[in-house]
Design an enzyme around this catalytic site. Structure first.
Site, mmCIF file in Angstrom:
data_model
loop_
_atom_site.group_PDB
_atom_site.id
_atom_site.type_symbol
_atom_site.label_atom_id
_atom_site.label_comp_id
_atom_site.label_asym_id
_atom_site.label_seq_id
_atom_site.Cartn_x
_atom_site.Cartn_y
_atom_site.Cartn_z
ATOM 1 N N SER A 92 33.421 -3.354 -27.593
ATOM 2 C CA SER A 92 32.748 -2.520 -26.565
ATOM 3 C C SER A 92 31.838 -3.429 -25.521
ATOM 4 C CB SER A 92 31.877 -1.316 -27.348
ATOM 5 O OG SER A 92 32.394 -0.795 -28.449
HETATM 6 N N1 SAH Z 1 31.859 -2.420 -32.893
HETATM 7 C C1 SAH Z 1 32.862 -3.231 -32.756
HETATM 8 C C2 SAH Z 1 33.889 -2.449 -31.647
HETATM 9 C C3 SAH Z 1 35.204 -2.499 -31.995
HETATM 10 S S1 SAH Z 1 36.501 -1.517 -31.301
HETATM 11 C C4 SAH Z 1 32.358 -4.437 -31.921
HETATM 12 O O1 SAH Z 1 31.197 -4.562 -31.736
HETATM 13 O O2 SAH Z 1 33.213 -5.292 -31.676
HETATM 14 C C5 SAH Z 1 36.517 -0.315 -32.724
HETATM 15 C C6 SAH Z 1 37.201 -1.208 -34.223
HETATM 16 O O3 SAH Z 1 37.384 0.310 -34.723
HETATM 17 C C7 SAH Z 1 38.492 -1.492 -33.765
HETATM 18 O O4 SAH Z 1 38.509 -2.791 -34.546
HETATM 19 C C8 SAH Z 1 39.335 -0.542 -34.709
HETATM 20 O O5 SAH Z 1 40.412 -1.133 -35.325
HETATM 21 C C9 SAH Z 1 38.357 -0.031 -35.685
HETATM 22 N N2 SAH Z 1 38.939 1.347 -36.293
HETATM 23 C C10 SAH Z 1 39.809 2.281 -35.878
HETATM 24 N N3 SAH Z 1 39.744 3.224 -36.701
HETATM 25 C C11 SAH Z 1 39.170 3.029 -37.879
HETATM 26 C C12 SAH Z 1 38.944 3.516 -39.125
HETATM 27 N N4 SAH Z 1 39.696 4.756 -39.679
HETATM 28 N N5 SAH Z 1 38.296 2.678 -40.072
HETATM 29 C C13 SAH Z 1 37.679 1.648 -39.808
HETATM 30 N N6 SAH Z 1 37.905 1.041 -38.520
HETATM 31 C C14 SAH Z 1 38.605 1.641 -37.737
#
Ligand code: SAH
Length: 203
Positions: free
Chosen positions: A51
């Site tokens: 993000s």
């Molecule tokens: N907090 C992260 C943002 C990553 S983007 C950072 O600081 O880099 C969001 C993430 O949520 C992705 O990696 C995606 O695979 C994950 N995601 C989406 N649906 C999910 C679910 N049901 N359970 C766990 N992770 C999930």
């Protein structure tokens, strides 16, 4: 980066200090390293993104993390948001559905000596019931609806921050007031990668 966040309206000094303390370039692919402190999202593999700093600061400020809080993050991704929560003194449980990202974030956080974050390879739509209740829950992917499991895993007085919507998501801050009583606020619009059910194994 922190000055830019301040200019965009982030006023929580504890959040700004945490963002100043955690090196974001560790969480990015080498190819983007020189841009790590710009207010932009970047690809982290598996069609996911880290993000942008403003979004991380915005969500974190809504959570009001206090030292010792038990914090659940859904969507580990690069591990950056989890590291920020740990820098604020949280005891962090983070869940990722992409196995490859789970492995890389777990290794990076361990290599950085961040012991307050525990990583799990799971479908976060179900939360992480075995360590509930949590004082704070943060979802970092765009959810079509608020999963009931997450509301149920909040402690009374706890706060859930989750972007809700299909194409565009509105940030919701949900506070658990009582056993079955919740206070909900709908805030600003964002665009997140989708919150998906099930897990994806490493190829
Ligand atoms: N907090 C992260 C943002 C990553 S983007 C950072 O600081 O880099 C969001 C993430 O949520 C992705 O990696 C995606 O695979 C994950 N995601 C989406 N649906 C999910 C679910 N049901 N359970 C766990 N992770 C999930």
């Amino acid at each position: 980066m922190v000055d830019a966040l301040r200019r965009r309206g982030i006023a929580d000094e504890a959040v700004l200090a945490a963002m100043n303390a955690v090196p974001r370039h560790f969480f990015l692919d080498k190819a983007f390293e020189e841009h790590a402190y710009e207010d932009k999202p970047f690809p982290i593999g598996q069609e996911q993104t880290i993000s942008q700093p403003f979004t991380v600061a915005y969500q974190t400020a809504l959570l009001l993390v206090k030292p010792g809080d038990r914090v659940l993050e859904i969507g580990t991704g690069s591990g950056y948001q989890a590291a920020i929560l740990a820098a604020l003194g949280g005891k962090v449980y983070t869940v990722e559905r992409q196995e490859a990202l789970y492995f890389s974030a777990k290794k990076l956080l361990a290599d950085m000596g961040i012991r307050a974050v525990k990583c799990y390879f799971r479908d976060g739509t179900k939360g992480l019931p075995e360590f509930a209740p949590y004082d704070k829950i943060i979802v970092t992917a765009g959810a079509p609806v608020v999963p009931d499991a997450l509301r149920q895993q909040l402690a009374i007085g706890g706060i859930l921050v989750i972007p809700v919507g299909e194409d565009v998501q509105y940030m919701y801050r949900i506070e658990r007031i009582g056993e079955s009583e919740f206070k909900e606020e709908m805030l600003d619009a964002f665009r997140f990668v989708p919150f998906l059910e099930g897990v994806a194994k490493k190829q």
